[in-house]
Design a protein around this motif. Sequence first.
Motif, mmCIF file in Angstrom:
data_model
loop_
_atom_site.group_PDB
_atom_site.id
_atom_site.type_symbol
_atom_site.label_atom_id
_atom_site.label_comp_id
_atom_site.label_asym_id
_atom_site.label_seq_id
_atom_site.Cartn_x
_atom_site.Cartn_y
_atom_site.Cartn_z
ATOM 1 N N GLN A 80 18.960 3.508 10.307
ATOM 2 C CA GLN A 80 18.227 2.738 9.301
ATOM 3 C C GLN A 80 17.438 1.578 9.904
ATOM 4 O O GLN A 80 16.617 0.963 9.236
ATOM 5 C CB GLN A 80 19.173 2.173 8.225
ATOM 6 N N MET A 81 17.687 1.252 11.153
ATOM 7 C CA MET A 81 17.011 0.112 11.789
ATOM 8 C C MET A 81 15.528 0.421 11.993
ATOM 9 O O MET A 81 15.166 1.466 12.506
ATOM 10 C CB MET A 81 17.670 -0.222 13.142
ATOM 11 N N THR A 82 14.676 -0.504 11.566
ATOM 12 C CA THR A 82 13.243 -0.388 11.789
ATOM 13 C C THR A 82 12.953 -0.887 13.195
ATOM 14 O O THR A 82 13.416 -1.962 13.577
ATOM 15 C CB THR A 82 12.474 -1.241 10.756
ATOM 16 N N LEU A 83 12.195 -0.105 13.974
ATOM 17 C CA LEU A 83 11.984 -0.427 15.379
ATOM 18 C C LEU A 83 10.513 -0.652 15.709
ATOM 19 O O LEU A 83 9.644 0.055 15.196
ATOM 20 C CB LEU A 83 12.507 0.715 16.263
ATOM 21 N N ALA A 84 10.271 -1.618 16.598
ATOM 22 C CA ALA A 84 8.929 -1.838 17.137
ATOM 23 C C ALA A 84 9.027 -1.976 18.644
ATOM 24 O O ALA A 84 9.942 -2.628 19.167
ATOM 25 C CB ALA A 84 8.296 -3.093 16.545
ATOM 26 N N LEU A 85 8.082 -1.356 19.329
ATOM 27 C CA LEU A 85 7.965 -1.499 20.773
ATOM 28 C C LEU A 85 6.928 -2.585 21.024
ATOM 29 O O LEU A 85 5.786 -2.473 20.574
ATOM 30 C CB LEU A 85 7.525 -0.174 21.402
ATOM 31 N N MET A 103 8.466 4.433 15.823
ATOM 32 C CA MET A 103 8.413 3.010 16.152
ATOM 33 C C MET A 103 7.013 2.467 15.873
ATOM 34 O O MET A 103 6.023 3.158 16.085
ATOM 35 C CB MET A 103 8.686 2.775 17.639
ATOM 36 N N THR A 104 6.953 1.225 15.457
ATOM 37 C CA THR A 104 5.690 0.510 15.387
ATOM 38 C C THR A 104 5.346 0.074 16.802
ATOM 39 O O THR A 104 6.231 -0.312 17.561
ATOM 40 C CB THR A 104 5.828 -0.727 14.470
ATOM 41 N N PHE A 105 4.084 0.138 17.169
ATOM 42 C CA PHE A 105 3.647 -0.278 18.506
ATOM 43 C C PHE A 105 2.924 -1.606 18.376
ATOM 44 O O PHE A 105 1.923 -1.704 17.677
ATOM 45 C CB PHE A 105 2.713 0.781 19.111
ATOM 46 N N SER A 111 0.791 -10.449 18.031
ATOM 47 C CA SER A 111 0.083 -11.349 17.118
ATOM 48 C C SER A 111 0.980 -11.670 15.930
ATOM 49 O O SER A 111 1.847 -10.871 15.550
ATOM 50 C CB SER A 111 -1.215 -10.711 16.634
ATOM 51 N N LEU A 112 0.749 -12.812 15.336
ATOM 52 C CA LEU A 112 1.504 -13.209 14.156
ATOM 53 C C LEU A 112 1.259 -12.214 13.025
ATOM 54 O O LEU A 112 2.182 -11.829 12.313
ATOM 55 C CB LEU A 112 1.122 -14.634 13.733
ATOM 56 N N ASP A 113 0.012 -11.763 12.882
ATOM 57 C CA ASP A 113 -0.311 -10.778 11.841
ATOM 58 C C ASP A 113 0.444 -9.468 12.068
ATOM 59 O O ASP A 113 0.952 -8.866 11.130
ATOM 60 C CB ASP A 113 -1.815 -10.507 11.796
ATOM 61 N N GLY A 114 0.498 -9.013 13.330
ATOM 62 C CA GLY A 114 1.216 -7.785 13.645
ATOM 63 C C GLY A 114 2.705 -7.896 13.334
ATOM 64 O O GLY A 114 3.301 -6.980 12.770
ATOM 65 N N LEU A 115 3.287 -9.027 13.701
ATOM 66 C CA LEU A 115 4.711 -9.256 13.407
ATOM 67 C C LEU A 115 4.937 -9.301 11.906
ATOM 68 O O LEU A 115 5.914 -8.724 11.406
ATOM 69 C CB LEU A 115 5.187 -10.561 14.061
ATOM 70 N N ALA A 116 4.056 -9.975 11.181
ATOM 71 C CA ALA A 116 4.183 -10.083 9.726
ATOM 72 C C ALA A 116 4.098 -8.708 9.074
ATOM 73 O O ALA A 116 4.898 -8.380 8.192
ATOM 74 C CB ALA A 116 3.102 -11.009 9.167
ATOM 75 N N ARG A 117 3.148 -7.884 9.505
ATOM 76 C CA ARG A 117 3.026 -6.531 8.939
ATOM 77 C C ARG A 117 4.287 -5.728 9.228
ATOM 78 O O ARG A 117 4.802 -5.032 8.355
ATOM 79 C CB ARG A 117 1.801 -5.813 9.521
ATOM 80 N N PHE A 118 4.767 -5.804 10.458
ATOM 81 C CA PHE A 118 5.973 -5.062 10.822
ATOM 82 C C PHE A 118 7.163 -5.457 9.930
ATOM 83 O O PHE A 118 7.930 -4.616 9.499
ATOM 84 C CB PHE A 118 6.319 -5.288 12.301
ATOM 85 N N LEU A 119 7.298 -6.746 9.653
ATOM 86 C CA LEU A 119 8.443 -7.239 8.885
ATOM 87 C C LEU A 119 8.185 -7.311 7.373
ATOM 88 O O LEU A 119 9.057 -7.714 6.623
ATOM 89 C CB LEU A 119 8.860 -8.621 9.403
ATOM 90 N N GLY A 120 6.970 -6.959 6.963
ATOM 91 C CA GLY A 120 6.644 -6.979 5.542
ATOM 92 C C GLY A 120 6.501 -8.373 4.972
ATOM 93 O O GLY A 120 6.902 -8.633 3.833
ATOM 94 N N ALA A 121 5.932 -9.274 5.753
ATOM 95 C CA ALA A 121 5.760 -10.666 5.318
ATOM 96 C C ALA A 121 4.284 -11.029 5.338
ATOM 97 O O ALA A 121 3.464 -10.325 5.919
ATOM 98 C CB ALA A 121 6.526 -11.615 6.238
ATOM 99 N N ASP A 122 3.965 -12.161 4.735
ATOM 100 C CA ASP A 122 2.607 -12.697 4.797
ATOM 101 C C ASP A 122 2.546 -13.696 5.942
ATOM 102 O O ASP A 122 3.394 -14.583 6.032
ATOM 103 C CB ASP A 122 2.248 -13.419 3.489
ATOM 104 N N ALA A 123 1.561 -13.540 6.824
ATOM 105 C CA ALA A 123 1.431 -14.445 7.965
ATOM 106 C C ALA A 123 0.882 -15.793 7.545
ATOM 107 O O ALA A 123 0.227 -15.933 6.566
ATOM 108 C CB ALA A 123 0.539 -13.834 9.027
#
Length: 123
Positions: A80-85, A103-105, A111-123
């Motif tokens: 169930q763990m969401t993974l990013a490389l 995995m998300t690449f 980038s802050l935007d990339g991290l936010a998208r990966f985690l489902g947050a607004d940057a």
Amino acid sequence: MTQAKAMTLLLVDDSRVARLTLVRQLQSLPLELNILQAASADEAVALMQGQRADAALIDFNMPGRDGIELAAEFRQSHPQMTLALVTANIQDALMKRAQELDMTFLPKPASLDGLARFLGADA
């Protein structure tokens, strides 16, 4: 964005500086995060034996097992763990391997935007 419970996030990178940089970026997101850190694949596996993480940011180039090997293990042990490389090693073959593991690449520096998208947050 407010969450009912904190998200547990695992950072796996052999570079202490890279982990600190990611932590600073993540702390600026509107999320409640419980951040766990590991400096190697072996340390991450040991840490996850007694914990559960919702998501993991995994470096590719590390001593011992690389991030793809670790992700393949987590796919089995923590499906169930969401993974990013998160890596500066931007090669088509590596991106394809990450994609095969669902995995998300995220190219380094993340980038802050990339991290936010990966985690489902607004940057």
